[in-house]
Write a protein that holds these residues in place. Structure first.
Motif, PDB file in Angstrom:
ATOM      1  N   ARG A  42      -2.348 -10.189 -13.563  1.00 49.84           N
ATOM      2  CA  ARG A  42      -1.594  -9.366 -12.626  1.00 49.84           C
ATOM      3  C   ARG A  42      -2.204  -9.524 -11.239  1.00 49.84           C
ATOM      4  NH1 ARG A  42       1.863  -5.688 -15.118  1.00 49.84           N
ATOM      5  NH2 ARG A  42       2.759  -5.636 -13.043  1.00 49.84           N
ATOM      6  N   ARG A  43      -1.376  -9.425 -10.225  1.00 47.96           N
ATOM      7  CA  ARG A  43      -1.851  -9.466  -8.844  1.00 47.96           C
ATOM      8  C   ARG A  43      -2.323  -8.059  -8.482  1.00 47.96           C
ATOM      9  NH1 ARG A  43       1.525 -10.481  -3.424  1.00 47.96           N
ATOM     10  NH2 ARG A  43      -0.207 -10.062  -2.037  1.00 47.96           N
ATOM     11  N   VAL A  44      -3.598  -7.939  -8.113  1.00 50.47           N
ATOM     12  CA  VAL A  44      -4.201  -6.636  -7.812  1.00 50.47           C
ATOM     13  C   VAL A  44      -4.587  -6.589  -6.336  1.00 50.47           C
ATOM     14  CG1 VAL A  44      -6.115  -5.068  -8.298  1.00 50.47           C
ATOM     15  CG2 VAL A  44      -5.066  -6.379 -10.168  1.00 50.47           C
ATOM     16  N   THR A  45      -4.083  -5.568  -5.664  1.00 49.66           N
ATOM     17  CA  THR A  45      -4.430  -5.304  -4.274  1.00 49.66           C
ATOM     18  C   THR A  45      -5.098  -3.942  -4.242  1.00 49.66           C
ATOM     19  OG1 THR A  45      -2.525  -6.594  -3.536  1.00 49.66           O
ATOM     20  CG2 THR A  45      -3.505  -5.076  -1.942  1.00 49.66           C
ATOM     21  N   LEU A  46      -6.368  -3.911  -3.854  1.00 48.60           N
ATOM     22  CA  LEU A  46      -7.161  -2.679  -3.867  1.00 48.60           C
ATOM     23  C   LEU A  46      -7.224  -2.092  -2.460  1.00 48.60           C
ATOM     24  CD1 LEU A  46      -9.006  -0.871  -5.649  1.00 48.60           C
ATOM     25  CD2 LEU A  46     -10.898  -2.178  -4.697  1.00 48.60           C
ATOM     26  N   VAL A  47      -6.858  -0.829  -2.338  1.00 49.64           N
ATOM     27  CA  VAL A  47      -6.837  -0.161  -1.040  1.00 49.64           C
ATOM     28  C   VAL A  47      -8.203   0.502  -0.811  1.00 49.64           C
ATOM     29  CG1 VAL A  47      -5.561   1.416   0.452  1.00 49.64           C
ATOM     30  CG2 VAL A  47      -4.387   0.275  -1.448  1.00 49.64           C
ATOM     31  N   GLN A  48      -9.022  -0.134   0.015  1.00 54.31           N
ATOM     32  CA  GLN A  48     -10.409   0.290   0.147  1.00 54.31           C
ATOM     33  C   GLN A  48     -10.570   1.680   0.765  1.00 54.31           C
ATOM     34  OE1 GLN A  48     -12.758  -2.354   2.524  1.00 54.31           O
ATOM     35  NE2 GLN A  48     -11.726  -1.833   4.415  1.00 54.31           N
TER      36      GLN A  48
ATOM     37  N   LEU B 142      -3.616  -0.698  -5.962  1.00 56.24           N
ATOM     38  CA  LEU B 142      -4.525   0.160  -6.717  1.00 56.24           C
ATOM     39  C   LEU B 142      -5.435   0.941  -5.787  1.00 56.24           C
ATOM     40  CD1 LEU B 142      -5.491   0.627  -9.719  1.00 56.24           C
ATOM     41  CD2 LEU B 142      -7.064  -1.270  -9.349  1.00 56.24           C
ATOM     42  N   CYS B 143      -5.625   2.229  -6.109  1.00 55.75           N
ATOM     43  CA  CYS B 143      -6.595   3.043  -5.390  1.00 55.75           C
ATOM     44  C   CYS B 143      -7.122   4.103  -6.344  1.00 55.75           C
ATOM     45  CB  CYS B 143      -5.982   3.681  -4.149  1.00 55.75           C
ATOM     46  SG  CYS B 143      -4.702   4.914  -4.469  1.00 55.75           S
ATOM     47  N   GLY B 144      -8.204   4.775  -5.968  1.00 57.74           N
ATOM     48  CA  GLY B 144      -8.695   5.852  -6.814  1.00 57.74           C
ATOM     49  C   GLY B 144     -10.197   5.943  -6.888  1.00 57.74           C
ATOM     50  N   CYS B 145     -10.655   6.575  -7.964  1.00 56.54           N
ATOM     51  CA  CYS B 145     -12.076   6.858  -8.172  1.00 56.54           C
ATOM     52  C   CYS B 145     -12.445   6.573  -9.627  1.00 56.54           C
ATOM     53  CB  CYS B 145     -12.361   8.316  -7.874  1.00 56.54           C
ATOM     54  SG  CYS B 145     -12.091   8.725  -6.130  1.00 56.54           S
ATOM     55  N   GLU B 146     -13.611   6.189  -9.889  1.00 56.01           N
ATOM     56  CA  GLU B 146     -14.601   5.674  -8.989  1.00 56.01           C
ATOM     57  C   GLU B 146     -14.494   4.163  -8.941  1.00 56.01           C
ATOM     58  OE1 GLU B 146     -18.579   7.391  -8.638  1.00 56.01           O
ATOM     59  OE2 GLU B 146     -18.054   8.542 -10.431  1.00 56.01           O
ATOM     60  N   ALA B 147     -14.753   3.606  -7.772  1.00 52.49           N
ATOM     61  CA  ALA B 147     -14.572   2.178  -7.535  1.00 52.49           C
ATOM     62  C   ALA B 147     -15.339   1.325  -8.534  1.00 52.49           C
ATOM     63  CB  ALA B 147     -14.997   1.825  -6.104  1.00 52.49           C
ATOM     64  N   HIS B 148     -16.547   1.751  -8.857  1.00 55.08           N
ATOM     65  CA  HIS B 148     -17.418   0.931  -9.700  1.00 55.08           C
ATOM     66  C   HIS B 148     -17.270   1.230 -11.188  1.00 55.08           C
ATOM     67  CE1 HIS B 148     -19.591   4.664  -9.165  1.00 55.08           C
ATOM     68  NE2 HIS B 148     -20.465   4.310 -10.092  1.00 55.08           N
ATOM     69  N   VAL B 149     -16.417   2.190 -11.540  1.00 57.29           N
ATOM     70  CA  VAL B 149     -16.237   2.530 -12.956  1.00 57.29           C
ATOM     71  C   VAL B 149     -14.760   2.322 -13.310  1.00 57.29           C
ATOM     72  CG1 VAL B 149     -16.621   4.252 -14.766  1.00 57.29           C
ATOM     73  CG2 VAL B 149     -18.149   4.196 -12.792  1.00 57.29           C
TER      74      VAL B 149
ATOM     75  N   LEU C 156     -14.905  -7.180  -7.070  1.00 55.81           N
ATOM     76  CA  LEU C 156     -13.469  -7.329  -7.303  1.00 55.81           C
ATOM     77  C   LEU C 156     -12.875  -8.422  -6.425  1.00 55.81           C
ATOM     78  CD1 LEU C 156     -12.545  -3.581  -7.780  1.00 55.81           C
ATOM     79  CD2 LEU C 156     -12.706  -5.359  -9.539  1.00 55.81           C
ATOM     80  N   ALA C 157     -13.333  -8.523  -5.193  1.00 56.68           N
ATOM     81  CA  ALA C 157     -12.850  -9.589  -4.313  1.00 56.68           C
ATOM     82  C   ALA C 157     -13.239 -10.960  -4.876  1.00 56.68           C
ATOM     83  CB  ALA C 157     -13.405  -9.406  -2.904  1.00 56.68           C
ATOM     84  N   ARG C 158     -14.452 -11.082  -5.393  1.00 61.56           N
ATOM     85  CA  ARG C 158     -14.890 -12.357  -5.991  1.00 61.56           C
ATOM     86  C   ARG C 158     -14.014 -12.755  -7.170  1.00 61.56           C
ATOM     87  NH1 ARG C 158     -19.960 -10.156  -5.532  1.00 61.56           N
ATOM     88  NH2 ARG C 158     -20.091  -9.778  -7.768  1.00 61.56           N
ATOM     89  N   HIS C 159     -13.476 -11.753  -7.870  1.00 63.92           N
ATOM     90  CA  HIS C 159     -12.659 -12.035  -9.055  1.00 63.92           C
ATOM     91  C   HIS C 159     -11.158 -12.118  -8.752  1.00 63.92           C
ATOM     92  CE1 HIS C 159     -15.763 -12.146 -12.123  1.00 63.92           C
ATOM     93  NE2 HIS C 159     -16.383 -11.231 -11.406  1.00 63.92           N
ATOM     94  N   GLY C 160     -10.793 -12.023  -7.484  1.00 63.88           N
ATOM     95  CA  GLY C 160      -9.404 -12.269  -7.124  1.00 63.88           C
ATOM     96  C   GLY C 160      -8.588 -11.093  -6.643  1.00 63.88           C
ATOM     97  N   ALA C 161      -9.177  -9.910  -6.554  1.00 65.95           N
ATOM     98  CA  ALA C 161      -8.440  -8.767  -6.001  1.00 65.95           C
ATOM     99  C   ALA C 161      -8.388  -8.896  -4.478  1.00 65.95           C
ATOM    100  CB  ALA C 161      -9.102  -7.457  -6.391  1.00 65.95           C
ATOM    101  N   GLU C 162      -7.245  -8.582  -3.902  1.00 65.53           N
ATOM    102  CA  GLU C 162      -7.124  -8.510  -2.449  1.00 65.53           C
ATOM    103  C   GLU C 162      -7.646  -7.143  -2.024  1.00 65.53           C
ATOM    104  OE1 GLU C 162      -5.745 -10.603  -0.074  1.00 65.53           O
ATOM    105  OE2 GLU C 162      -5.411 -12.185  -1.536  1.00 65.53           O
ATOM    106  N   ILE C 163      -8.445  -7.096  -0.976  1.00 69.42           N
ATOM    107  CA  ILE C 163      -8.976  -5.837  -0.462  1.00 69.42           C
ATOM    108  C   ILE C 163      -8.264  -5.553   0.855  1.00 69.42           C
ATOM    109  CG2 ILE C 163     -11.035  -4.534   0.175  1.00 69.42           C
ATOM    110  CD1 ILE C 163     -11.069  -5.602  -2.760  1.00 69.42           C
ATOM    111  N   VAL C 164      -7.593  -4.396   0.924  1.00 69.68           N
ATOM    112  CA  VAL C 164      -6.768  -4.046   2.081  1.00 69.68           C
ATOM    113  C   VAL C 164      -7.018  -2.592   2.489  1.00 69.68           C
ATOM    114  CG1 VAL C 164      -4.951  -5.701   1.441  1.00 69.68           C
ATOM    115  CG2 VAL C 164      -4.812  -3.334   0.648  1.00 69.68           C
ATOM    116  N   THR C 165      -6.312  -2.168   3.528  1.00 70.83           N
ATOM    117  CA  THR C 165      -6.348  -0.770   3.958  1.00 70.83           C
ATOM    118  C   THR C 165      -4.975  -0.138   3.749  1.00 70.83           C
ATOM    119  OG1 THR C 165      -5.666  -1.244   6.229  1.00 70.83           O
ATOM    120  CG2 THR C 165      -8.063  -1.313   5.753  1.00 70.83           C
TER     121      THR C 165
END
Length: 176
Positions: free
Chosen positions: A118-124, A97-104, A142-151
């Motif tokens: 679902r397994r969510v990997t967020l591309v920071q 997952l990527c996009g705008c806006e991160a907080h909305v 999002l990391a606290r709730h289980g999303a992986e944060i990656v590049t």
């Protein structure tokens, strides 16, 4: 398995829209990273799904990403509130997952996807907000709730898995 797999991923691009991007902190860099993800997805057979928030008000997807995949128009900030979005993500594959806006929209969509197990990997580096502190707070939540944060590069090289991959040289050009 924590590693991403090109054969089991869908790249989801949230609301990279023409009227929104000028207000997004470091918007041009975010679009460039999203372009790399889209190009790698194309080379490696990863499906792409896009959303547009209120396209009548915010315009269509930026030209650099337009046409990368089917687009789901939405009024809800959470893309999962649109039946067509969840239908397009049938199965239990990984969501990159990527996009705008991160907080909305990105944040609400990610939290809903996690609630759907679902397994969510967020591309920071391909995700943004108008204000950096809003993005930072969203990534931490999002990391606290289980999303992986990656590049972007982490995604691309995990999709490749090996320098022996037949498309390695083509994909490598995207990150050089």
């Amino acid at each position: 398995m924590p590693l991403l797999s090109a054969s089991d991923s869908t790249l989801v691009i949230i609301d990279f829209q023409a009227r929104l991007m000028p207000a997004i902190h470091e918007g041009a860099a975010l679009v460039a990273h999203a372009q790399k993800l889209v190009a790698a997805a194309g080379l490696l057979g990863v499906p792409v799904l896009m959303t547009e928030q209120n396209p009548a008000g915010l315009g269509g997807t930026v030209p650099e990403l337009a046409g990368a995949g089917p687009v789901i128009a939405k009024m809800s900030f959470d893309a999962c509130a649109e039946g067509a979005f969840l239908e397009a993500l049938e199965g239990d594959g990984q969501i990159v997952l990527c996009g705008c806006e991160a907080h909305v929209c990105v944040g609400q969509t990610a939290l809903s996807l996690l609630a759907h197990r679902r397994r969510v990997t967020l591309v920071q580096d391909a995700t943004g907000s108008r204000r950096p502190e809003s993005k930072d707070a969203a990534l931490a939540r999002l990391a606290r709730h289980g999303a992986e944060i990656v590049t972007t590069e982490m995604v691309i090289f995990e999709w490749l898995r090996s320098a022996g991959h037949p498309r390695f040289r083509e994909v490598l050009k995207l990150v050089k």
